[in-house]
Write an enzyme that holds these catalytic residues in place. Structure first.
Site, mmCIF file in Angstrom:
data_model
loop_
_atom_site.group_PDB
_atom_site.id
_atom_site.type_symbol
_atom_site.label_atom_id
_atom_site.label_comp_id
_atom_site.label_asym_id
_atom_site.label_seq_id
_atom_site.Cartn_x
_atom_site.Cartn_y
_atom_site.Cartn_z
ATOM 1 N N ASP A 197 36.815 34.571 46.903
ATOM 2 C CA ASP A 197 37.084 34.777 45.480
ATOM 3 C C ASP A 197 36.024 35.727 44.938
ATOM 4 O O ASP A 197 35.151 36.177 45.682
ATOM 5 C CB ASP A 197 37.108 33.432 44.709
ATOM 6 C CG ASP A 197 38.157 33.461 43.601
ATOM 7 O OD1 ASP A 197 38.083 34.366 42.756
ATOM 8 O OD2 ASP A 197 39.062 32.604 43.592
ATOM 9 N N HIS A 267 41.020 38.649 42.599
ATOM 10 C CA HIS A 267 40.004 37.685 43.055
ATOM 11 C C HIS A 267 39.251 38.206 44.278
ATOM 12 O O HIS A 267 38.975 37.469 45.214
ATOM 13 C CB HIS A 267 40.647 36.321 43.367
ATOM 14 C CG HIS A 267 41.115 35.593 42.134
ATOM 15 N ND1 HIS A 267 40.277 34.851 41.350
ATOM 16 C CD2 HIS A 267 42.339 35.518 41.546
ATOM 17 C CE1 HIS A 267 40.957 34.328 40.329
ATOM 18 N NE2 HIS A 267 42.209 34.725 40.419
ATOM 19 N N ASP A 330 47.465 35.416 42.687
ATOM 20 C CA ASP A 330 47.353 35.029 41.280
ATOM 21 C C ASP A 330 46.436 35.976 40.526
ATOM 22 O O ASP A 330 45.587 36.650 41.106
ATOM 23 C CB ASP A 330 46.800 33.593 41.174
ATOM 24 C CG ASP A 330 45.443 33.456 41.850
ATOM 25 O OD1 ASP A 330 45.230 34.097 42.900
ATOM 26 O OD2 ASP A 330 44.590 32.713 41.335
ATOM 27 N N GLU A 331 46.606 35.985 39.216
ATOM 28 C CA GLU A 331 45.668 36.590 38.279
ATOM 29 C C GLU A 331 45.108 37.930 38.770
ATOM 30 O O GLU A 331 43.908 38.076 38.968
ATOM 31 C CB GLU A 331 44.509 35.611 38.014
ATOM 32 C CG GLU A 331 44.993 34.298 37.416
ATOM 33 C CD GLU A 331 43.893 33.267 37.251
ATOM 34 O OE1 GLU A 331 43.881 32.592 36.224
ATOM 35 O OE2 GLU A 331 43.050 33.122 38.170
ATOM 36 N N TYR A 428 45.358 19.700 38.547
ATOM 37 C CA TYR A 428 44.083 20.421 38.598
ATOM 38 C C TYR A 428 42.943 19.423 38.430
ATOM 39 O O TYR A 428 42.577 19.028 37.334
ATOM 40 C CB TYR A 428 44.054 21.543 37.549
ATOM 41 C CG TYR A 428 44.610 22.841 38.101
ATOM 42 C CD1 TYR A 428 45.688 22.831 38.993
ATOM 43 C CD2 TYR A 428 44.041 24.079 37.785
ATOM 44 C CE1 TYR A 428 46.192 24.008 39.525
ATOM 45 C CE2 TYR A 428 44.540 25.265 38.318
ATOM 46 C CZ TYR A 428 45.617 25.225 39.187
ATOM 47 O OH TYR A 428 46.108 26.375 39.723
HETATM 48 C C1 ACM Z 1 45.023 29.559 39.931
HETATM 49 O O1 ACM Z 1 44.663 28.525 39.360
HETATM 50 N N1 ACM Z 1 44.596 30.751 39.527
HETATM 51 C C2 ACM Z 1 45.921 29.511 41.054
#
Ligand code: ACM
Ligand code: ZN
Length: 542
Positions: A197, A267, A330-331, A428
């Site tokens: 990350d 990331h 993601d993101e 989460y």
């Molecule tokens: C995430 O929580 N960005 C997968």
């Protein structure tokens, strides 16, 4: 009705988590200390080792001799009702992971079709014994008996996962073992290892040594929730190839597959700090010290970026036998790609356009996903990606991990793609376990509505609002333990436990079997005793 109620009360007494599909308790006990363990000759080597190790452990803890031997006459003895001791037999009609367990005063009879079924049968047997079986010291004074019962059991979902983020904070191999061990107790079978990350690259890659020389260390760490702050204390670490191999082998013995994640194309700031030429601007970059999402991502305009991804994936495939490789997705902010001549040239060459609400840069991410998917498919592997990979065109054969709620998963399943449900509002585990935030460790949000108490994760129904025809695409459920705010193993365990137990019932049990009051009582009683004797830190039940 009365009968049903009676059964429910009895099954509660057995105190097994996750609750088996069907439990019937009878009068009497089987004395397991000093028993002989037998199995059919045809049981595979791994299952035999498993049983043998269990027998050894029982011998040590009960301080009585427990023998184990494969027996050529076991099946005929079973047929003629001449069973003695603890017997393990094959039943090829059972699905993977399914087992049955019958305990009578004379014998214990286990049927399963594979290693996983025997693994879960033994975990159930363990939960029927005094908690001392989970310890390391002899406890000959305990009552080493199993209550007579009949259990039939199988998992609701094949994929029962847990993610651990080892980038934001690094956890040593010893702690990874402890996480795998507790997953094993509660019949989880997928460990999603978040290894890269913005804040740190955590896996040794021979071809790209700078990933761990430079990418595994940051100059400091954000203080609390204060954006832009840094404690100025150098922080880092990574897993060597030898460590990775031992974790993979250990997990395998526990029936757990490790799914590595290399999060791309976003990331990636730690990798860019090591190899700045892989970014759009060329850097310089530094390993990120604060949380949040970085704009600095891999540049898919350059061919060398793909050579890098393929080189990393070659070694990932070499280290991890898992069919699935998680490629993140993601993101990924597109601000750099919008400005980058290489990215724009790639977009032009591919003829990508913005349409149907999907930008040409989002479509460039589809191109990255598809190229990596094809590359991994050529090596016999399949990809999992976060639900952002649904934006635009989804790569063939991709499995979607639905984290921004369940809508992405529902959409992907309806379109015929496999799905793993991991919605942030339920799954989460970096979020607080209580709405009384001030009494809990600091977490990612100050909003008490985002807390995930034990009962909330327990109430998650993964197939809600899904069309009947699509449900078979839901492979399973996963909880994610992100670690921005979690630096210590004891804090990590506190966030995980006892929520992992609730998760295990969501993953394993049919809806009809789930009952929060029964579950809560078991967690407060027998299960807390197990966690205590194993030395885990956990949040007491409210
Ligand atoms: C995430 O929580 N960005 C997968
Ligand atoms: Zn670029």
């Amino acid at each position: 009705m009365r009968h049903l109620l009676f059964m429910a009360v009895l099954s509660a007494l057995l105190g097994i988590v996750p609750q088996p599909e069907k439990v019937e308790e009878m009068k009497g006990n089987f004395r397991i200390a000093g028993a002989t363990f037998n199995c059919e000759m045809s049981l595979d080597r791994e299952s035999q080792n498993l049983i043998s190790e269990f027998a050894d452990r029982l011998a040590m803890i009960s301080d009585r001799t427990v023998s184990f031997a494969p027996s050529p006459t076991l099946r005929s003895n079973a047929a003629s009702g001449l069973l003695k001791g603890v017997c393990f037999l094959l039943d090829k009609d059972k699905i993977s992971g399914e087992y049955s367990l019958e305990v009578t005063p004379k014998y214990v009879l286990v049927f399963a079709s594979d290693f996983y079924g025997f693994t879960y049968a033994l975990q159930t047997i363990r939960q029927l014994l005094p908690p001392a079986i989970y310890g390391t010291s002899p406890a000959p004074g305990e009552k080493w008996v199993l209550p007579c019962c009949k259990i039939t059991d199988k998992p609701r979902f094949a994929y029962r996962g847990l993610l651990l983020d080892c980038s934001r904070h690094f956890f040593k191999v010893e702690e990874i073992y402890r996480i795998l061990e507790i997953m094993n107790v509660y019949k989880l079978n997928r460990f999603h290892w978040h290894l890269s990350d913005d804040q740190g690259w955590r896996i040794e890659i021979k071809k790209y040594p700078m990933l761990t020389v430079a990418g595994a260390y940051r100059s400091g760490t954000q203080i609390g929730r204060e954006r832009g702050s840094s404690d100025g204390i150098g922080y880092g670490g990574f897993y060597t190839r030898e460590e990775i191999r031992s974790v993979v082998a250990y997990a395998r013995k526990l029936g757990i597959t490790i799914i590595p994640e290399i999060d791309l194309p976003g990331h990636m700031q730690a990798a860019l700090a090591a190899y700045p030429e892989l970014g759009c601007s060329g850097g310089p970059y530094r390993v990120r010290t604060g949380w949040g999402v970085s704009d600095q991502v891999l540049c898919p305009g350059k061919e060398e970026t793909f050579a890098f991804i393929e080189g990393v994936m070659d070694e990932i495939c070499d280290l991890f036998p898992s069919e699935y490789i998680h490629i993140g997705g993601d993101e990924c902010p597109k601000t750099e790609w919008e400005k980058c001549p290489d990215c724009q040239a790639r977009i032009a060459a591919l003829g990508l356009t913005s349409h149907n609400g999907v930008s040409k840069e989002q479509r460039l991410q589809n191109y990255v996903t598809e190229r990596v998917q094809k590359y991994l498919a050529s090596k016999g592997r399949r990809i999992i990606g976060w639900d952002e990979i649904l934006e635009g065109e989804l790569a063939e054969g991709a499995t979607v991990m639905s984290w921004r709620g369940t809508a992405g998963g529902i959409k992907a399943a309806a379109a015929g793609f496999d799905v793993i449900m991991s919605p942030n509002i339920y799954c989460y585990f970096d979020h607080s376990q209580s709405t009384e935030l001030s009494k809990e460790p600091l977490g990612p949000t100050q909003n008490p509505k985002r807390a995930i108490p034990l009962e909330k994760i327990y109430s998650f129904e993964p197939l809600l609002n899904m069309e009947a025809g699509a449900t078979s695409h839901v492979l399973g459920v996963q909880a994610n333990l992100w670690t921005e705010y979690i630096a210590e193993p004891s804090h990590l365990e506190y966030m995980l436990l006892p929520r992992l137990l609730a998760l295990s019932e969501v993953q394993w049990c049919n809806k009809e079997v789930r009952d929060y009051d029964r579950f809560r009582a078991e967690v407060a009683g027998h299960q807390s005793a197990i966690l205590n004797i194993m030395g885990y830190t956990f949040r007491p039940v409210d």
